[in-house]
Design a protein around this motif. Structure first.
Motif, mmCIF file in Angstrom:
data_model
loop_
_atom_site.group_PDB
_atom_site.id
_atom_site.type_symbol
_atom_site.label_atom_id
_atom_site.label_comp_id
_atom_site.label_asym_id
_atom_site.label_seq_id
_atom_site.Cartn_x
_atom_site.Cartn_y
_atom_site.Cartn_z
ATOM 1 N N PRO A 68 0.800 -1.223 0.000
ATOM 2 C CA PRO A 68 0.000 0.000 0.000
ATOM 3 C C PRO A 68 0.837 1.279 0.000
ATOM 4 O O PRO A 68 0.509 2.246 -0.704
ATOM 5 N N CYS A 69 1.931 1.272 0.764
ATOM 6 C CA CYS A 69 2.755 2.482 0.852
ATOM 7 C C CYS A 69 3.455 2.775 -0.477
ATOM 8 O O CYS A 69 3.543 3.938 -0.896
ATOM 9 N N VAL A 70 3.960 1.746 -1.143
ATOM 10 C CA VAL A 70 4.608 1.942 -2.442
ATOM 11 C C VAL A 70 3.594 2.436 -3.467
ATOM 12 O O VAL A 70 3.874 3.338 -4.276
ATOM 13 N N LEU A 71 2.388 1.871 -3.446
ATOM 14 C CA LEU A 71 1.353 2.311 -4.381
ATOM 15 C C LEU A 71 0.960 3.768 -4.138
ATOM 16 O O LEU A 71 0.763 4.539 -5.091
ATOM 17 N N ILE A 72 0.861 4.160 -2.882
ATOM 18 C CA ILE A 72 0.549 5.557 -2.575
ATOM 19 C C ILE A 72 1.641 6.469 -3.126
ATOM 20 O O ILE A 72 1.363 7.554 -3.655
ATOM 21 N N GLY A 73 2.904 6.029 -3.016
ATOM 22 C CA GLY A 73 4.000 6.804 -3.572
ATOM 23 C C GLY A 73 3.896 6.958 -5.075
ATOM 24 O O GLY A 73 4.176 8.033 -5.633
ATOM 25 N N LEU A 74 3.478 5.894 -5.762
ATOM 26 C CA LEU A 74 3.294 5.965 -7.212
ATOM 27 C C LEU A 74 2.130 6.888 -7.569
ATOM 28 O O LEU A 74 2.227 7.702 -8.496
ATOM 29 N N TRP A 75 1.024 6.759 -6.833
ATOM 30 C CA TRP A 75 -0.131 7.616 -7.105
ATOM 31 C C TRP A 75 0.217 9.089 -6.879
ATOM 32 O O TRP A 75 -0.318 9.967 -7.557
ATOM 33 N N ALA A 76 1.092 9.335 -5.929
ATOM 34 C CA ALA A 76 1.451 10.715 -5.602
ATOM 35 C C ALA A 76 2.137 11.428 -6.763
ATOM 36 O O ALA A 76 2.115 12.656 -6.840
ATOM 37 N N THR A 77 2.751 10.656 -7.681
ATOM 38 C CA THR A 77 3.437 11.287 -8.810
ATOM 39 C C THR A 77 2.470 12.031 -9.718
ATOM 40 O O THR A 77 2.884 12.899 -10.489
#
Length: 523
Positions: free
Chosen positions: A317-326
């Motif tokens: 979940p944390c990695v995906l949130i980082g990707l979405w943040a881009t």
């Protein structure tokens, strides 16, 4: 945790609800941990290793909570924002597999020796295995110096987190403008650090390793739940998983281990050499102490199997949130602020902010308690009781010595955190892990090579730490540093320790037969 990893000032209004939620969490934690004192048996063995009575689920939760810090919640999000999807392979997948391997290859064997011979610290094992008391006096200051940056990260990170939550929003002051004028209404980091240290100290002082195991179980459940909560709420605000991925920056989705070195993607040599860093769990003194609390070897089964799954639950979940943040944040956004900014942009409920912040504090404190306790355990058993006859002390006196040293370490850590509060100490954590990883040839050789000698052990420690210190100084005493195309310095310090152990052991006197038979019994 990076001291820049805090929830930004634009996250919420001056509602004090998040602080109330955090206070309730700390109260529940303290109450639960203090309840464990009801089961305290009053013996030094119970204080140090919970009378070796911890079952499978609590062992899993305490071990996982000890190895996961706030970096797992916040750092992985920031790294994914900066380097792309390869972050999961860089950190999570390697850690999941390598940690589980270390638990199986190192943890179970050390637990068996600890139970059989009464060890409560790893130094006791190394002294017997290598027939040398001196090796303990060499290892003790090294282990303490490597643990201290880890402690500072937690205390400073907690302070920065609460400052961000309670700080001003735009031109409006923070939550407590009349109480804390110097910080524009934000709760000072020094006060937060003091509260965190006192809460941890209270239950460690009272219940020792049993209290730490209970507290870590609760805290691990909290930070895993809060990570999933943040993931759900953010993805829901973005329109679901498909919509969230669709709005992400395409470049971040395709970045992988073939990316260049200039902070885009994960260079191949960085990917390969970074896999050595998770080996640090094999030499963490606080993790060793948790291993010794296990009721039986069967207690490790759940930990070995479920640990990688727990890492996935937290990191995906944390990695995906980082990707979405881009697709939501400007490219220059500091990595440490990405999770907080995403929560601030998409989630406005102050109760949720308080819960997510409590999750970050849970990740911090689940490591702090174990580290404080292990230093007190090592000082008491490896310095005081080794120097003086153990029969001179009663169990109550032994526990008192440990408690007093824990208090002194908490005080020293808190004082250091005040002076270093404005410093970025995240990179110090990487160096701390690298130092522990550099010592793992010592424990592997001790467990699996009959021919490993005392001289080889000394050479391995000195060479590994010597090379580590060389690069540590070259980095500016704790800055980000790579050697060639992203290669991590740990590759050289680990290699130096391994080569020194092999070469010196081949040409020096072997252990006596009694020692070999003690640690390599013939079945």
């Amino acid at each position: 945790m990076n001291p820049e990893y805090f929830i930004p000032v634009n996250l919420l209004a001056t509602s004090t609800t998040p602080v109330v939620v955090i206070a309730i969490y700390l109260g529940l934690l303290l109450g639960l941990a203090m309840m464990s004192k009801l089961l305290f048996r009053g013996t030094s063995t119970d204080y140090f290793v919970a009378s070796r009575s911890i079952g499978p689920f609590m062992l899993l939760m305490s071990v996982f909570g000890t190895t996961m810090t706030a970096f797992a919640l916040v750092g992985s999000t920031g790294k994914a924002f900066e380097r792309g999807v390869g972050t999961y392979g860089l950190m999570a997948s390697s850690s999941g597999l390598i940690h589980a391997a270390c638990f199986f290859l190192i943890g179970i064997k050390l637990w068996s020796f600890g139970k059989k011979y009464g060890y409560v610290t790893q130094i006791q094992f190394f002294r017997d295995r290598f027939e040398s008391k001196a090796i303990g006096y060499l290892l003790f200051p090294i282990l303490v110096l490597l643990v201290i940056p880890y402690l500072l990260i937690g205390v400073i990170g907690a302070g920065k987190t609460i400052m961000g939550v309670t700080g001003p929003k735009g031109k409006a002051p923070g939550m407590f403008p009349e109480l804390f004028e110097s910080t524009n209404g934000a709760i000072p980091g020094e006060l937060t650090g003091l509260v965190i240290c006192l809460v941890v100290l209270c239950y460690i002082f009272a219940g020792g390793s049993r209290a730490a195991a209970w507290a870590n179980t609760f805290q691990t459940i909290v930070f895993m739940s809060m990570g999933l909560l943040a993931f759900y709420l953010i993805s829901d605000k973005l329109g679901g998983l498909g919509a969230a991925i669709a709005q992400a920056n395409d470049a971040h989705l395709v970045r992988d281990v073939s990316g260049p070195e200039n902070n885009v993607g994960v260079p191949k040599l960085m990917f390969l050499t970074y896999m050595l860093i998770p080996l640090s769990v094999g030499m963490f003194p606080h993790l060793f102490q948790h291993w010794l609390t296990a009721r039986s070897a069967k207690s490790f089964r759940l930990t070995v199997i479920a640990h990688p799954i727990c890492i996935m639950i937290v990191w995906v979940p944390c990695v995906l949130i980082g990707l979405w943040a881009t697709g939501k944040l400007p490219e220059g956004t500091p990595g440490g602020a990405v999770l907080a900014k995403m929560v601030g942009i998409l989630v406005k409920d102050p109760i949720v902010v308080g819960l997510v912040t409590a999750g970050i504090l849970a990740a911090i404190m689940s490591s702090l308690d174990s580290q404080f306790l292990c230093l007190g355990t090592m000082f008491t058993n490896d310095i005081v009781l080794d120097r003086f006859d153990k029969d001179r002390f009663t169990d109550k006196q032994i526990i008192l010595i440990a408690r007093l040293f824990v208090v002194s370490i908490v005080i020293i850590t808190y004082i250091f955190s005040i002076f270093l509060f404005k410093k970025s100490v995240f990179d110090l954590a990487v160096w701390s892990f690298s130092g522990f990883a550099s010592l793992t040839p010592l424990v592997f050789a001790a467990l699996y090579w009959k021919g490993a000698t005392k001289a080889g052990a000394f050479a391995s420690i000195i060479c590994a730490i010597g090379v580590w210190l060389y690069f540590f100084e070259a980095s500016g005493w704790g800055g980000e540093y790579t050697v060639y195309n992203g290669m991590m310095p740990v590759a050289f310090s680990f290699g130096a320790g391994a080569l020194a152990m092999i070469i010196v052991s081949l040409f020096t006197a072997k252990p006596v037969e009694a020692t070999v038979n003690k640690f390599f019994p013939k079945f």
